[in-house]
Design a protein around this motif. Structure first.
Motif, PDB file in Angstrom:
ATOM      1  N   GLU A 125      38.091  54.490  45.169  1.00  0.00           N
ATOM      2  CA  GLU A 125      37.706  52.329  46.394  1.00  0.00           C
ATOM      3  C   GLU A 125      38.451  52.172  47.107  1.00  0.00           C
ATOM      4  O   GLU A 125      39.031  52.805  47.481  1.00  0.00           O
ATOM      5  CB  GLU A 125      37.813  51.267  44.922  1.00  0.00           C
ATOM      6  N   THR A 126      37.483  51.710  48.004  1.00  0.00           N
ATOM      7  CA  THR A 126      38.022  51.120  49.140  1.00  0.00           C
ATOM      8  C   THR A 126      38.687  50.724  49.310  1.00  0.00           C
ATOM      9  O   THR A 126      38.611  49.169  48.339  1.00  0.00           O
ATOM     10  CB  THR A 126      36.782  50.936  50.208  1.00  0.00           C
ATOM     11  N   GLU A 127      39.596  49.236  49.808  1.00  0.00           N
ATOM     12  CA  GLU A 127      39.917  48.577  50.290  1.00  0.00           C
ATOM     13  C   GLU A 127      39.233  47.240  49.725  1.00  0.00           C
ATOM     14  O   GLU A 127      39.349  46.048  49.415  1.00  0.00           O
ATOM     15  CB  GLU A 127      41.264  47.961  51.921  1.00  0.00           C
ATOM     16  N   SER A 128      38.545  46.862  50.694  1.00  0.00           N
ATOM     17  CA  SER A 128      37.576  45.444  50.368  1.00  0.00           C
ATOM     18  C   SER A 128      37.181  45.671  48.665  1.00  0.00           C
ATOM     19  O   SER A 128      36.966  44.426  48.133  1.00  0.00           O
ATOM     20  CB  SER A 128      36.646  45.735  51.678  1.00  0.00           C
ATOM     21  N   GLU A 129      36.282  46.856  47.899  1.00  0.00           N
ATOM     22  CA  GLU A 129      35.984  47.060  46.943  1.00  0.00           C
ATOM     23  C   GLU A 129      36.610  46.701  45.903  1.00  0.00           C
ATOM     24  O   GLU A 129      36.927  45.767  45.216  1.00  0.00           O
ATOM     25  CB  GLU A 129      35.761  48.774  46.370  1.00  0.00           C
ATOM     26  N   LEU A 130      37.972  46.806  45.920  1.00  0.00           N
ATOM     27  CA  LEU A 130      39.654  46.693  45.279  1.00  0.00           C
ATOM     28  C   LEU A 130      39.548  44.941  44.859  1.00  0.00           C
ATOM     29  O   LEU A 130      39.644  44.071  44.972  1.00  0.00           O
ATOM     30  CB  LEU A 130      40.235  47.082  45.915  1.00  0.00           C
ATOM     31  N   LYS A 131      39.628  44.076  46.651  1.00  0.00           N
ATOM     32  CA  LYS A 131      39.511  42.918  47.148  1.00  0.00           C
ATOM     33  C   LYS A 131      39.104  41.824  45.774  1.00  0.00           C
ATOM     34  O   LYS A 131      39.409  41.409  45.823  1.00  0.00           O
ATOM     35  CB  LYS A 131      39.620  42.717  48.257  1.00  0.00           C
ATOM     36  N   ALA A 132      37.361  42.616  46.524  1.00  0.00           N
ATOM     37  CA  ALA A 132      36.604  42.192  45.929  1.00  0.00           C
ATOM     38  C   ALA A 132      36.908  42.103  44.274  1.00  0.00           C
ATOM     39  O   ALA A 132      36.271  40.823  43.791  1.00  0.00           O
ATOM     40  CB  ALA A 132      35.112  42.226  46.106  1.00  0.00           C
ATOM     41  N   VAL A 133      36.762  43.241  43.399  1.00  0.00           N
ATOM     42  CA  VAL A 133      36.858  43.186  41.803  1.00  0.00           C
ATOM     43  C   VAL A 133      38.204  41.872  41.712  1.00  0.00           C
ATOM     44  O   VAL A 133      38.329  41.591  40.340  1.00  0.00           O
ATOM     45  CB  VAL A 133      36.905  44.684  41.752  1.00  0.00           C
ATOM     46  N   LEU A 134      39.131  41.913  42.166  1.00  0.00           N
ATOM     47  CA  LEU A 134      40.035  41.754  42.050  1.00  0.00           C
ATOM     48  C   LEU A 134      40.348  39.698  42.403  1.00  0.00           C
ATOM     49  O   LEU A 134      40.639  39.428  41.348  1.00  0.00           O
ATOM     50  CB  LEU A 134      41.616  41.813  43.104  1.00  0.00           C
ATOM     51  N   ARG A 135      39.003  39.733  43.474  1.00  0.00           N
ATOM     52  CA  ARG A 135      39.285  38.366  43.205  1.00  0.00           C
ATOM     53  C   ARG A 135      38.310  37.820  42.170  1.00  0.00           C
ATOM     54  O   ARG A 135      37.795  36.428  41.368  1.00  0.00           O
ATOM     55  CB  ARG A 135      38.323  37.726  44.615  1.00  0.00           C
ATOM     56  N   LYS A 136      37.457  38.398  41.252  1.00  0.00           N
ATOM     57  CA  LYS A 136      36.768  38.189  40.172  1.00  0.00           C
ATOM     58  C   LYS A 136      37.659  38.281  38.386  1.00  0.00           C
ATOM     59  O   LYS A 136      37.185  37.470  37.835  1.00  0.00           O
ATOM     60  CB  LYS A 136      35.341  39.010  40.335  1.00  0.00           C
ATOM     61  N   GLU A 137      38.034  38.973  38.215  1.00  0.00           N
ATOM     62  CA  GLU A 137      38.775  39.433  37.414  1.00  0.00           C
ATOM     63  C   GLU A 137      39.874  38.034  36.882  1.00  0.00           C
ATOM     64  O   GLU A 137      40.304  37.101  37.362  1.00  0.00           O
ATOM     65  CB  GLU A 137      39.996  40.216  37.782  1.00  0.00           C
ATOM     66  N   LYS A 138      39.418  37.964  35.493  1.00  0.00           N
ATOM     67  CA  LYS A 138      40.275  36.532  35.319  1.00  0.00           C
ATOM     68  C   LYS A 138      41.503  37.035  33.740  1.00  0.00           C
ATOM     69  O   LYS A 138      41.971  36.278  33.946  1.00  0.00           O
ATOM     70  CB  LYS A 138      39.391  35.687  34.544  1.00  0.00           C
ATOM     71  N   ASP A 139      41.413  38.120  34.231  1.00  0.00           N
ATOM     72  CA  ASP A 139      42.175  38.797  32.460  1.00  0.00           C
ATOM     73  C   ASP A 139      43.242  38.999  33.200  1.00  0.00           C
ATOM     74  O   ASP A 139      43.744  39.790  34.430  1.00  0.00           O
ATOM     75  CB  ASP A 139      41.906  40.053  31.903  1.00  0.00           C
ATOM     76  N   ALA A 140      45.149  38.213  33.448  1.00  0.00           N
ATOM     77  CA  ALA A 140      46.221  38.071  34.141  1.00  0.00           C
ATOM     78  C   ALA A 140      46.214  39.881  34.081  1.00  0.00           C
ATOM     79  O   ALA A 140      46.907  40.543  34.828  1.00  0.00           O
ATOM     80  CB  ALA A 140      46.750  37.892  33.330  1.00  0.00           C
ATOM     81  N   THR A 141      45.685  40.980  32.459  1.00  0.00           N
ATOM     82  CA  THR A 141      46.538  42.113  32.159  1.00  0.00           C
ATOM     83  C   THR A 141      45.792  43.227  33.641  1.00  0.00           C
ATOM     84  O   THR A 141      46.600  44.071  34.886  1.00  0.00           O
ATOM     85  CB  THR A 141      46.694  43.070  31.188  1.00  0.00           C
ATOM     86  N   ARG A 142      44.800  42.475  33.763  1.00  0.00           N
ATOM     87  CA  ARG A 142      43.342  43.966  34.196  1.00  0.00           C
ATOM     88  C   ARG A 142      43.718  42.787  35.703  1.00  0.00           C
ATOM     89  O   ARG A 142      44.360  44.269  36.807  1.00  0.00           O
ATOM     90  CB  ARG A 142      42.523  43.303  33.575  1.00  0.00           C
ATOM     91  N   HIS A 143      44.271  41.950  35.785  1.00  0.00           N
ATOM     92  CA  HIS A 143      44.725  41.598  37.384  1.00  0.00           C
ATOM     93  C   HIS A 143      45.368  42.085  37.955  1.00  0.00           C
ATOM     94  O   HIS A 143      45.966  42.421  39.511  1.00  0.00           O
ATOM     95  CB  HIS A 143      44.560  39.861  37.640  1.00  0.00           C
ATOM     96  N   GLU A 144      46.818  42.399  36.613  1.00  0.00           N
ATOM     97  CA  GLU A 144      48.089  42.623  37.799  1.00  0.00           C
ATOM     98  C   GLU A 144      47.706  44.300  38.128  1.00  0.00           C
ATOM     99  O   GLU A 144      47.958  44.733  38.946  1.00  0.00           O
ATOM    100  CB  GLU A 144      49.642  42.358  36.626  1.00  0.00           C
ATOM    101  N   LYS A 145      47.134  44.682  36.651  1.00  0.00           N
ATOM    102  CA  LYS A 145      46.234  45.960  37.473  1.00  0.00           C
ATOM    103  C   LYS A 145      45.942  46.277  38.967  1.00  0.00           C
ATOM    104  O   LYS A 145      46.277  47.502  38.879  1.00  0.00           O
ATOM    105  CB  LYS A 145      45.911  47.231  35.826  1.00  0.00           C
ATOM    106  N   LEU A 146      44.685  46.359  38.942  1.00  0.00           N
ATOM    107  CA  LEU A 146      44.657  45.961  39.763  1.00  0.00           C
ATOM    108  C   LEU A 146      45.313  45.580  41.507  1.00  0.00           C
ATOM    109  O   LEU A 146      45.017  45.885  42.054  1.00  0.00           O
ATOM    110  CB  LEU A 146      43.154  44.609  40.153  1.00  0.00           C
ATOM    111  N   GLN A 147      46.046  44.591  40.700  1.00  0.00           N
ATOM    112  CA  GLN A 147      46.777  44.382  42.165  1.00  0.00           C
ATOM    113  C   GLN A 147      47.932  45.240  42.143  1.00  0.00           C
ATOM    114  O   GLN A 147      47.937  45.781  43.997  1.00  0.00           O
ATOM    115  CB  GLN A 147      47.692  42.933  42.151  1.00  0.00           C
ATOM    116  N   VAL A 148      48.539  46.128  41.990  1.00  0.00           N
ATOM    117  CA  VAL A 148      48.957  46.866  42.244  1.00  0.00           C
ATOM    118  C   VAL A 148      47.937  48.421  42.702  1.00  0.00           C
ATOM    119  O   VAL A 148      48.405  49.139  44.260  1.00  0.00           O
ATOM    120  CB  VAL A 148      49.554  48.061  40.725  1.00  0.00           C
ATOM    121  N   LEU A 149      47.105  48.956  42.212  1.00  0.00           N
ATOM    122  CA  LEU A 149      46.344  49.465  43.097  1.00  0.00           C
ATOM    123  C   LEU A 149      45.764  49.483  44.210  1.00  0.00           C
ATOM    124  O   LEU A 149      45.918  50.323  45.321  1.00  0.00           O
ATOM    125  CB  LEU A 149      44.620  49.589  42.195  1.00  0.00           C
ATOM    126  N   TYR A 150      45.640  47.679  44.487  1.00  0.00           N
ATOM    127  CA  TYR A 150      45.497  47.168  45.865  1.00  0.00           C
ATOM    128  C   TYR A 150      46.367  47.632  46.637  1.00  0.00           C
ATOM    129  O   TYR A 150      46.640  47.807  48.118  1.00  0.00           O
ATOM    130  CB  TYR A 150      44.854  45.941  45.725  1.00  0.00           C
TER     131      TYR A 150
END
Length: 72
Positions: free
Chosen positions: A11-36
Motif C-alpha cells: 500500500e502507498t502512504e496515502s492509502e495507509l493514511k486513509a484507512v488509518l483515519r477510518k479505523e475505529k478498532d484500537a488494535t487494528r488502528h495500532e497495527k495500521l499505525q506501525v505499517l504506516y
C-alpha cells in the motif's frame, strides 16, 4: 541472519493514511499505525516501535500517589 523478517508493504502512504483515519478498532488502528510508520521510515523496526510505545507512558498521580489502572 536468523530471526529477521522482511515485510513488503504494498500500500502507498496515502492509502495507509486513509484507512488509518477510518479505523475505529484500537488494535487494528495500532497495527495500521506501525505499517504506516514503517512505510514512511518514521521507525526502522517493529522493535523500535515497541520501545517508542513504552517510552510514551506517563505516570498518573492522585493526591501524591501513583495510580495503577483506571484512576478517578
Amino acid at each position: 541472519m536468523s530471526g529477521v523478517v522482511l515485510i513488503e508493504i504494498r500500500e502507498t502512504e496515502s492509502e495507509l493514511k486513509a484507512v488509518l483515519r477510518k479505523e475505529k478498532d484500537a488494535t487494528r488502528h495500532e497495527k495500521l499505525q506501525v505499517l504506516y510508520w514503517l512505510k514512511t521510515k518514521t521507525v526502522e523496526t517493529v522493535l523500535s516501535f515497541a520501545v517508542r510505545r513504552t517510552g510514551n507512558i506517563v505516570p498518573q498521580y492522585k493526591d501524591g500517589c501513583l495510580v495503577i489502572g483506571k484512576g478517578e
